[in-house]
Design a protein around this motif. Structure first.
Motif, short mmCIF file in Angstrom:
data_model
loop_
_atom_site.label_atom_id
_atom_site.label_comp_id
_atom_site.label_asym_id
_atom_site.label_seq_id
_atom_site.Cartn_x
_atom_site.Cartn_y
_atom_site.Cartn_z
N TYR A 34 -7.71 53.62 76.99
CA TYR A 34 -7.16 52.32 77.41
C TYR A 34 -5.69 52.15 77.03
CZ TYR A 34 -12.03 50.89 78.18
OH TYR A 34 -13.32 50.82 78.61
N VAL A 35 -5.32 52.49 75.77
CA VAL A 35 -3.96 52.19 75.29
C VAL A 35 -3.30 53.38 74.60
CG1 VAL A 35 -4.32 49.70 75.08
CG2 VAL A 35 -4.91 51.17 73.15
N ALA A 36 -3.75 54.60 74.91
CA ALA A 36 -3.14 55.83 74.37
C ALA A 36 -3.09 55.82 72.85
CB ALA A 36 -1.74 56.03 74.95
N TYR A 94 4.39 38.60 73.77
CA TYR A 94 3.35 37.67 73.31
C TYR A 94 1.96 38.27 73.51
CZ TYR A 94 7.40 34.64 73.62
OH TYR A 94 8.66 34.11 73.47
N LEU A 95 1.78 38.95 74.62
CA LEU A 95 0.49 39.60 74.87
C LEU A 95 0.28 40.74 73.88
CD1 LEU A 95 0.49 39.63 78.77
CD2 LEU A 95 -0.84 38.16 77.27
N ARG A 96 1.36 41.45 73.54
CA ARG A 96 1.24 42.51 72.54
C ARG A 96 0.88 41.93 71.18
NH1 ARG A 96 -0.38 45.06 69.67
NH2 ARG A 96 0.18 47.07 68.73
N LYS A 97 1.42 40.76 70.86
CA LYS A 97 1.08 40.09 69.60
C LYS A 97 -0.41 39.79 69.55
CE LYS A 97 1.35 37.52 65.86
NZ LYS A 97 2.05 36.24 65.80
N PHE A 98 -0.98 39.46 70.69
CA PHE A 98 -2.41 39.12 70.73
C PHE A 98 -3.27 40.34 70.41
CE2 PHE A 98 -6.33 37.33 72.49
CZ PHE A 98 -6.21 36.02 72.10
N GLY A 99 -2.80 41.54 70.79
CA GLY A 99 -3.45 42.78 70.37
C GLY A 99 -4.75 43.11 71.05
N VAL A 264 0.99 47.05 84.69
CA VAL A 264 2.26 47.13 83.96
C VAL A 264 2.11 46.47 82.59
CG1 VAL A 264 4.69 46.46 83.96
CG2 VAL A 264 3.61 47.20 86.09
N ILE A 265 1.45 45.33 82.55
CA ILE A 265 1.26 44.61 81.28
C ILE A 265 0.53 45.50 80.27
CG2 ILE A 265 0.02 42.69 80.20
CD1 ILE A 265 0.58 41.06 82.73
N ILE A 266 -0.46 46.25 80.73
CA ILE A 266 -1.27 47.05 79.81
C ILE A 266 -0.43 48.13 79.11
CG2 ILE A 266 -2.04 48.86 81.41
CD1 ILE A 266 -4.84 48.57 80.25
N ARG A 267 0.70 48.50 79.74
CA ARG A 267 1.56 49.52 79.13
C ARG A 267 2.19 48.99 77.84
NH1 ARG A 267 1.23 54.12 80.66
NH2 ARG A 267 2.19 54.35 78.63
N PHE A 268 2.37 47.68 77.73
CA PHE A 268 2.98 47.11 76.53
C PHE A 268 2.00 47.08 75.37
CE2 PHE A 268 5.68 45.52 79.94
CZ PHE A 268 6.95 45.71 79.41
N PHE A 269 0.71 47.36 75.63
CA PHE A 269 -0.27 47.42 74.55
C PHE A 269 -0.29 48.80 73.89
CE2 PHE A 269 -3.02 44.26 77.19
CZ PHE A 269 -2.15 43.24 76.86
N ARG A 581 6.03 37.74 65.50
CA ARG A 581 6.75 38.47 64.46
C ARG A 581 6.03 39.75 64.06
NH1 ARG A 581 7.14 33.05 62.47
NH2 ARG A 581 9.24 32.21 62.78
N GLY A 582 4.79 39.88 64.44
CA GLY A 582 4.05 41.08 64.09
C GLY A 582 2.77 41.13 64.87
N ALA A 583 2.15 42.27 64.90
CA ALA A 583 0.91 42.42 65.66
C ALA A 583 0.13 43.58 65.12
CB ALA A 583 1.20 42.64 67.14
N GLY A 584 -1.17 43.43 65.17
CA GLY A 584 -2.02 44.54 64.79
C GLY A 584 -2.19 45.49 65.95
N THR A 585 -2.96 46.52 65.73
CA THR A 585 -3.24 47.46 66.81
C THR A 585 -4.16 46.82 67.82
OG1 THR A 585 -5.08 48.38 65.56
CG2 THR A 585 -2.94 49.46 65.32
N ALA A 586 -4.09 47.29 69.06
CA ALA A 586 -4.99 46.78 70.09
C ALA A 586 -6.42 47.13 69.71
CB ALA A 586 -4.64 47.39 71.44
N HIS A 587 -7.31 46.18 69.85
CA HIS A 587 -8.69 46.41 69.44
C HIS A 587 -9.64 45.71 70.40
CE1 HIS A 587 -7.44 42.61 67.56
NE2 HIS A 587 -8.70 42.23 67.70
N ASP A 588 -10.91 46.09 70.32
CA ASP A 588 -11.90 45.44 71.16
C ASP A 588 -12.92 44.72 70.29
OD1 ASP A 588 -14.58 47.23 71.06
OD2 ASP A 588 -12.83 48.49 70.77
N HIS A 589 -13.78 43.97 70.94
CA HIS A 589 -14.80 43.21 70.21
C HIS A 589 -16.17 43.80 70.48
CE1 HIS A 589 -12.17 39.33 70.02
NE2 HIS A 589 -11.54 40.40 69.63
#
Length: 589
Positions: A34-36, A94-99, A264-269, A581-589
């Motif tokens: 999903y996010v390399a 902002y979407l990257r911050k959401f992770g 395109v948005i998913i590339r920022f994750f 200001r910061g973000a964790g790694t992309a994760h799933d639930h």
């Protein structure tokens, strides 16, 4: 060495590179797929975004449409460029911050509703499938010419190649494949442009050459082009547009559609930090600008070269005889993308605007009985090196570049579709306990199904590649963009409002598009002919996404105002996301 052999060498070599990268970077987990793995460098990611962004529509079709319509079609260039800036500045960090892994996952969590996530999945699939139709159609055009097969077989070959490297590699493989594809496509686009600019103007920089003096005539290039085409009944290349409303709405539709594109948005994750998302956006804009600043020059020079090929002694003289046509015309005729009909039986090629009533008397005086050659807009960039008699290796290079552009974006779109189905629909709703291995298998199966559907629809696309892509942008802009914007910048919009808005925007836009383009894009099922006199208030189906977005915003805010406020924790979440200001790694639930 024959031109066919040269084409095979360039195209085959580039494909071996792509597939080799996919094998090397094979996804072993859902995070890789999903996010390399979330560890891509910003410069690498910027280049991959550039390839993901510069699709068949940008490489193959955009310059062709500008060549055919001149200034009026520059809206494609303005809308896509402006939209990317909108995406990089207002949404991506902002979407990257959401992770999260996907756009529907953000919408589901922000609007605290599995139904909102499901509606977002539907919107994403509809927009992405429409978009990928244009990519597959563009790839089919390129394959059909350079492998010398008909367009249907070219489309099937394109589908097989995408299937191999996209299904195997996932985002990890696609990222590094797209870096290689960017290098191929930008070199392929700029080298022929430099050669042609030198031929016509003596200036090696195409963007400057477009505003330089045409060497042969001594006139400014655009003045010469205006003179040539107006002599044949066409509008001036630099003429203004009559319908300013439609132009503004179309540009806006492309802009907000760009900012709402999931692939395109998913590339920022895929980057480690929020600051990396911003840097990725900046680098991507640099890489994109290299092609977008060249495209208008390629368009004007291609149009001039085409017309002077048919009328080598000037537009007041007789056009060339059909039997004396250049080899490239004969070759493209075999693909069905150039069609000739000798309407007055004089054995010559009359290429002019037979829809111009003011030119009818002139045409009659010359013994012309109607336009005799139809040239598909999507071939102009690919045919440009042949029209200009450039070396065979340049033709092979642009073949590889055109295919790289189409396939890179197709792969990104298919990944967005597969992640929406496997991660948001199956894991998020139908089977939350699915294993990591099972989710990966579901992602690959859904991608394979999407390829089959897109290939079938790509055989009969509802327009040129760039026009089909514009429809997809309208759908994304009317459905996903407002939900994302409100999700980040409004604490008051709730789940009921967001769902109502997305459904209203999507339904309104699709009904309008299908009315003119055919229901579900099936040829012959349109209710009204797709002509300006049938459009409501002169608004084209390509422009309706902007109105659909207004409908979405209005419904969402209206419904939210008369229903309960979002929970306090959701409002606090929105507040925190706005300060990335910061973000964790992309994760799933």
């Amino acid at each position: 060495m024959s031109q066919f052999a040269i084409n095979l060498l360039f195209v085959g070599g580039s494909f071996l590179l792509y597939i080799g990268i996919a094998v090397w970077a094979k996804a072993g987990s859902t995070s890789d797929f999903y996010v390399a793995g979330g560890g891509v460098h910003p410069v690498t990611n910027g280049m991959a975004i550039g390839a993901d962004w510069m699709s068949a529509a940008s490489f193959i079709s955009m310059a062709g449409l500008i060549a055919a319509g001149g200034y009026a079609n520059s809206t494609f260039l303005m809308g896509w460029t402006g939209g990317y800036v909108l995406l990089a500045m207002l949404l991506a960090p902002y979407l990257r911050k959401f992770g999260k892994f996907t756009v529907p996952e953000f919408i589901g969590d922000r609007y605290y509703s599995s139904n909102a996530r499901l509606v977002a999945v539907i919107c994403l699939i509809v927009a992405s499938v429409t978009y990928v139709i244009g990519q597959m159609a563009g790839a089919g055009v390129a394959f059909s010419r350079f492998l010398e097969v008909d367009s249907t077989n070219g489309l099937i070959i394109a589908a097989i190649v995408v299937f191999i490297y996209a299904v195997m590699g996932g985002m990890k493989g696609i990222t590094y494949t797209q870096v290689a594809q960017y290098c191929v496509l930008i070199v392929a686009y700029t080298i022929p442009a430099v050669f042609i600019s030198l031929q016509l103007t003596g200036n090696p920089i195409p963007g400057l050459g477009m505003f330089s003096t045409h060497t042969e005539s001594g006139l400014p290039l655009l003045t010469k082009l205006n003179q040539v085409i107006t002599d044949l009944g066409f509008n001036q290349y630099t003429a203004d547009v009559d319908n300013k409303l439609n132009m503004v709405l179309f540009t806006l539709s492309l802009m907000i559609g760009t900012a709402g594109l999931p692939h395109v948005i998913i590339r920022f994750f895929t980057v480690p930090k929020v600051s990396d998302a911003r840097w990725s956006g900046g680098w991507a804009l640099v890489f994109i600008a290299l092609l977008y600043l060249t495209a208008p020059a390629v368009a004007s020079m291609a149009r001039l070269n085409l017309m002077t090929t048919i009328y080598p002694e000037g537009t007041q003289a007789q056009p060339i005889e059909y039997d004396q046509r250049p080899g490239w015309i004969a070759t493209w005729e075999e693909t069905g993308l150039i069609k000739y009909e000798d309407k007055n039986n004089d054995g010559r090629i009359q290429l002019y605007n037979d829809n111009n009533a003011e030119f009818a008397d002139t045409a009659a005086e010359r013994g012309w009985a109607g336009n005799e050659m139809v040239v598909n807009n999507d071939i102009l960039v690919l045919a440009n090196p042949e029209i200009a008699n450039l070396p065979g290796w340049v033709i092979g290079l642009i073949a590889a570049g055109g295919l790289a552009a189409a396939l890179s974006t197709a792969a990104g779109l298919l990944l967005a579709i597969s992640s929406a189905v496997s991660h948001d629909l199956i894991k998020g709703r139908l089977n939350p306990n699915i294993s990591d291995k099972g989710e990966l298998l579901a992602a690959r199966i859904s991608m394979a199904v999407a390829i089959v559907v897109a290939t079938w629809l790509g055989a009969n696309p509802p327009g040129f590649a760039a026009q089909v892509v514009a429809l997809a942008f309208g759908i994304a802009g009317a459905s996903l963009f407002p939900a994302l914007m409100m999700g980040i910048f409004s604490k008051r919009v709730n789940n009921v409002g967001a769902i109502s808005g997305m459904l209203a925007g999507l339904t309104f836009t699709l009904v309008y598009i299908f009315t003119y383009k055919g229901w579900l894009f099936i040829p012959g099922t349109n209710t009204l002919a797709d002509t300006p006199e049938n459009w409501v208030l002169g608004i084209s189906p390509l422009s309706i996404g902007a109105i659909g977005a207004i409908v979405n915003f209005a419904v969402a805010f209206g419904v939210s105002k008369v229903t309960a406020e979002p929970p306090v924790e959701i409002q606090e979440l929105v507040e925190s996301v706005r300060y990335p200001r910061g973000a964790g790694t992309a994760h799933d639930h």
